[in-house]
Design an enzyme around this catalytic site. Structure first.
Site, PDB file in Angstrom:
ATOM      1  CE  LYS A   1      73.808  96.139  92.217  1.00 49.23           C
ATOM      2  NZ  LYS A   1      75.227  95.834  92.306  1.00 49.23           N
TER       3      LYS A   1
HETATM    4  C1  LIG Z   1      76.318  94.930  91.784  1.00 51.67           C
HETATM    5  C2  LIG Z   1      76.913  93.778  92.490  1.00 51.67           C
HETATM    6  C3  LIG Z   1      78.300  93.593  92.615  1.00 51.67           C
HETATM    7  C4  LIG Z   1      79.334  94.424  91.880  1.00 51.67           C
HETATM    8  O1  LIG Z   1      79.192  95.777  92.023  1.00 51.67           O
HETATM    9  P1  LIG Z   1      79.817  96.757  90.910  1.00 51.67           P
HETATM   10  O2  LIG Z   1      79.711  98.095  91.597  1.00 51.67           O
HETATM   11  O3  LIG Z   1      78.953  96.657  89.701  1.00 51.67           O
HETATM   12  O4  LIG Z   1      81.215  96.360  90.668  1.00 51.67           O
HETATM   13  C5  LIG Z   1      78.759  92.535  93.387  1.00 51.67           C
HETATM   14  N1  LIG Z   1      77.919  91.685  93.976  1.00 51.67           N
HETATM   15  C6  LIG Z   1      76.572  91.789  93.851  1.00 51.67           C
HETATM   16  C7  LIG Z   1      75.700  90.807  94.547  1.00 51.67           C
HETATM   17  C8  LIG Z   1      76.036  92.834  93.094  1.00 51.67           C
HETATM   18  O5  LIG Z   1      74.709  92.923  92.957  1.00 51.67           O
END
Ligand SMILES: *Cc1c(COP(=O)(O)O)cnc(C)c1O
Length: 378
Positions: free
Chosen positions: A186
């Site tokens: 991210k």
């Molecule tokens: C990455 C992501 C999540 C979950 O995040 P984590 O930190 O991996 O639990 C939820 N929704 C979307 C759209 C994502 O890209």
């Protein structure tokens, strides 16, 4: 062997000496968790998003779960989610005993289709979760209008969209609750980690309690009141984020504006390279600033393109299979093909290309070169 050396992943973190120093300083301090870095990170994120509150939790998934709890989702409740998203967007509704109801997406942008949201509303609907797919904000004006008219909460799963803007407003300030993830792919990372931001004080209080077992006070409040007593008033979890992670997050956030610019520059290079070809980038709406967590194209013969690109050492990926087609959702909710036809057709064509701040011009050129060699659609 050559492949291992030159493999280009679709996303990866950037960590520098400032990040290391920030984490080391915490390791040498008194507080490894529930210390001062947590509030500092929360305030930095809330300030960046232009809202009052940030609540740090252990992952984006924990943030989504906490959000569903905070707005009171429970058995019998329906929450509308887009068909194309990471499974956690729908799972968080199921954690609370609710039912996710899948809305179709718009073919060109892959964002939740407000018209289909309207069709999916029933007397049981309590909330909409909007997903800013790939880093492009949804049509928030329209979604807020629908939520307002039907008395629904609007939650933004902005795990792709930290730093994006909609009509001059930052993502984070557009919904009742907005959720971010700090997973390494991210925009900024804390290893694992997540945050909910909001302007609503009552919801923020519920979120803080939920991440700490449902206990009404934290250790600082007890210290100030010179008491050992605490009361657990509801069932919560240990969803806390450590001070090491928050220190890393604070350090990473400082670099976010430059990183968004780099992502946008890479996207512009791809846009340019695909003009006049059979490769179709997703549509970008007017009045938005795109955060480009993903750069998604649509191609004919997607499976061939995927296999050839991977063989060439390019870490392409597919985001995502419509959630309801996963075996768990088929079995538990009886879903099958045909539920969201636009999403199903789009899924057959999409592929995500590498995009992250450290990706250099030469690597972008080699991604384009490898794609060019495949003569897509010729
Ligand atoms: C990455 C992501 C999540 C979950 O995040 P984590 O930190 O991996 O639990 C939820 N929704 C979307 C759209 C994502 O890209």
């Amino acid at each position: 062997m050559k492949k291992a050396q030159t493999y280009i992943p679709y996303g990866r973190q950037s960590i520098d000496d400032d990040d290391l120093a920030a984490v080391m300083a915490v390791l040498r301090s008194d507080w490894l968790t529930t210390g001062p870095k947590v509030l500092e990170f929360e305030q930095a994120m809330a300030g960046y998003c232009g809202v009052k509150h940030g609540v740090a939790v252990s992952s984006g998934t924990a943030a989504l779960h906490s959000a569903m709890h905070a707005i009171g989702i429970g058995p019998g409740d329906e929450v509308i989610v887009p068909a194309i998203t990471f499974a956690a967007t729908a799972n968080c509704v199921v954690y609370q005993g609710g039912t996710p109801v899948f809305a179709d997406v718009e073919a060109d942008s892959m964002l939740i289709d407000p018209q289909d949201v309207l069709r999916k509303i029933t007397p049981k609907t309590r909330a909409i979760i909007a997903v800013d797919y790939a880093g492009q904000p949804c049509d928030y004006d329209h979604l807020r209008e629908i939520a307002g008219q039907h008395n629904l909460f609007l939650v933004a799963d902005a795990c792709h969209a930290l730093g994006a803007e909609y009509k001059g407003r930052r993502v984070g300030s557009l919904a009742d609750l907005t959720v971010f993830s700090f997973h390494p792919v991210k925009h900024i990372t804390t290893g694992e980690g997540g945050m909910i931001v909001s302007d609503q004080t009552d919801l923020a209080e519920r979120l803080r309690r939920f991440r700490n077992h449902g206990i009404a006070t934290d250790h600082r409040q007890r210290e100030a009141a010179r008491t050992w007593q605490y009361e657990m008033v509801e069932l919560g979890y240990n969803y806390r984020l450590t001070d090491m992670q928050c220190a890393l997050g604070i350090s990473q956030l400082k670099k976010l504006p430059a990183w968004i610019k780099q992502r946008q520059e890479i996207a512009a290079r791809y846009d340019q390279a695909f003009k006049g070809t059979h490769i179709r980038p997703l549509a970008k709406r007017e009045d938005i600033s795109h955060a480009y967590h993903l750069y998604v194209i649509k191609v004919p013969e997607r499976d061939r393109v995927f296999a050839k690109m991977r063989a060439a050492g390019i870490g392409v990926n597919v985001h995502y299979l419509p959630v309801y087609l996963h075996p768990y959702y088929r079995q538990r909710f009886g879903h099958s093909r045909g539920l969201c036809p636009v999403a199903e057709t789009a899924y057959e064509e999409i592929i995500s290309l590498p995009i992250w701040p450290g990706l250099d011009e030469g690597q972008v050129a080699s991604v384009c070169h490898e794609l060019d060699k495949l003569e897509v659609g010729a």
